[in-house]
Design a protein around this motif. Structure first.
Motif, PDB file in Angstrom:
ATOM      1  N   PHE A  98      33.302  41.123  53.623  1.00 55.93           N
ATOM      2  CA  PHE A  98      34.174  40.321  52.761  1.00 55.93           C
ATOM      3  C   PHE A  98      33.735  40.431  51.304  1.00 55.93           C
ATOM      4  O   PHE A  98      34.555  40.646  50.406  1.00 55.93           O
ATOM      5  CB  PHE A  98      34.158  38.862  53.223  1.00 55.93           C
ATOM      6  CG  PHE A  98      34.920  37.935  52.336  1.00 55.93           C
ATOM      7  CD1 PHE A  98      36.305  37.889  52.383  1.00 55.93           C
ATOM      8  CD2 PHE A  98      34.264  37.110  51.431  1.00 55.93           C
ATOM      9  CE1 PHE A  98      37.021  37.031  51.554  1.00 55.93           C
ATOM     10  CE2 PHE A  98      34.962  36.254  50.601  1.00 55.93           C
ATOM     11  CZ  PHE A  98      36.345  36.216  50.657  1.00 55.93           C
TER      12      PHE A  98
ATOM     13  N   GLU B 274      34.586  43.818  49.844  1.00 48.86           N
ATOM     14  CA  GLU B 274      36.010  43.903  49.533  1.00 48.86           C
ATOM     15  C   GLU B 274      36.330  43.157  48.236  1.00 48.86           C
ATOM     16  O   GLU B 274      37.102  43.635  47.405  1.00 48.86           O
ATOM     17  CB  GLU B 274      36.844  43.334  50.676  1.00 48.86           C
ATOM     18  CG  GLU B 274      36.879  44.203  51.904  1.00 48.86           C
ATOM     19  CD  GLU B 274      37.587  43.524  53.074  1.00 48.86           C
ATOM     20  OE1 GLU B 274      38.271  42.496  52.864  1.00 48.86           O
ATOM     21  OE2 GLU B 274      37.449  44.021  54.197  1.00 48.86           O
ATOM     22  N   LYS B 275      35.761  41.985  48.052  1.00 49.37           N
ATOM     23  CA  LYS B 275      36.021  41.189  46.849  1.00 49.37           C
ATOM     24  C   LYS B 275      35.458  41.864  45.606  1.00 49.37           C
ATOM     25  O   LYS B 275      36.078  41.833  44.537  1.00 49.37           O
ATOM     26  CB  LYS B 275      35.445  39.772  46.993  1.00 49.37           C
ATOM     27  CG  LYS B 275      36.215  38.915  47.954  1.00 49.37           C
ATOM     28  CD  LYS B 275      37.636  38.755  47.454  1.00 49.37           C
ATOM     29  CE  LYS B 275      38.527  38.055  48.420  1.00 49.37           C
ATOM     30  NZ  LYS B 275      39.914  38.007  47.962  1.00 49.37           N
ATOM     31  N   ARG B 276      34.278  42.484  45.728  1.00 50.56           N
ATOM     32  CA  ARG B 276      33.704  43.203  44.586  1.00 50.56           C
ATOM     33  C   ARG B 276      34.581  44.386  44.189  1.00 50.56           C
ATOM     34  O   ARG B 276      34.825  44.621  43.004  1.00 50.56           O
ATOM     35  CB  ARG B 276      32.288  43.679  44.922  1.00 50.56           C
ATOM     36  CG  ARG B 276      31.276  42.557  44.924  1.00 50.56           C
ATOM     37  CD  ARG B 276      29.858  43.072  45.142  1.00 50.56           C
ATOM     38  NE  ARG B 276      28.942  41.954  45.267  1.00 50.56           N
ATOM     39  CZ  ARG B 276      28.307  41.620  46.384  1.00 50.56           C
ATOM     40  NH1 ARG B 276      28.460  42.337  47.483  1.00 50.56           N
ATOM     41  NH2 ARG B 276      27.499  40.581  46.407  1.00 50.56           N
TER      42      ARG B 276
ATOM     43  N   GLU C  38      37.763  44.714  44.752  1.00 50.70           N
ATOM     44  CA  GLU C  38      38.987  44.149  44.185  1.00 50.70           C
ATOM     45  C   GLU C  38      38.760  43.717  42.738  1.00 50.70           C
ATOM     46  O   GLU C  38      39.600  43.972  41.859  1.00 50.70           O
ATOM     47  CB  GLU C  38      39.423  42.951  45.036  1.00 50.70           C
ATOM     48  CG  GLU C  38      40.743  42.340  44.634  1.00 50.70           C
ATOM     49  CD  GLU C  38      41.110  41.175  45.549  1.00 50.70           C
ATOM     50  OE1 GLU C  38      41.550  40.148  45.005  1.00 50.70           O
ATOM     51  OE2 GLU C  38      40.953  41.298  46.769  1.00 50.70           O
ATOM     52  N   ALA C  39      37.614  43.092  42.472  1.00 49.18           N
ATOM     53  CA  ALA C  39      37.293  42.655  41.107  1.00 49.18           C
ATOM     54  C   ALA C  39      37.159  43.856  40.176  1.00 49.18           C
ATOM     55  O   ALA C  39      37.623  43.818  39.030  1.00 49.18           O
ATOM     56  CB  ALA C  39      36.014  41.828  41.114  1.00 49.18           C
TER      57      ALA C  39
END
Length: 129
Positions: free
Chosen positions: A103, A106-108, A110-111
């Motif tokens: 998770f 994925e967030k990194r 996306e950022a």
């Protein structure tokens, strides 16, 4: 025997309600549907039978969750709902893989994509000069 609508203080607790269990075999007995007929008392109070309280792991002061859907209600506890959710999640878990790490990765990513949209590349800045 007293009518179900009236409380008979001399009757043992097991006689204050009627119970019926539905199970196809011994293996299903643990997860069997149990039906209780419990009298409604003043102010809408309902006393849960002792075997149901034991099954749910309830003691005095514990909170229960009542979910209403149409003309049916379900009674459970937050602890049992968490346990059920963990069992569902466990079916999809892959051994040796951290869901949290996936998770966060994925967030990194996306950022980084969002930042790339906002900040022009250094090469583009050189081309404009």
């Amino acid at each position: 025997m007293a009518r179900l609508g009236r409380r008979n203080r001399s009757a043992p607790e097991s006689r204050r309600y009627r119970s019926c269990t539905f199970a196809a075999n011994d293996q299903e007995q643990e997860r069997a549907m149990k039906l209780y007929e419990v009298p409604m008392q003043e102010n809408g109070r309902v006393v849960l039978p002792s075997d149901l309280r034991k099954t749910l792991g309830l003691s005095k002061g514990d909170k229960v969750l009542i979910e209403a859907e149409g003309d049916e209600i379900k009674l459970t506890t937050a602890r049992l709902r968490r346990k059920r959710a963990q069992a569902i999640a466990k079916r999809y878990a892959r051994p040796g893989v951290s869901v949290v790490d996936e998770f966060l990765a994925e967030k990194r990513a996306e950022a980084e994509r969002e930042i790339a949209k906002i900040e022009p590349d250094a090469d583009e800045m050189d081309d404009r000069s």
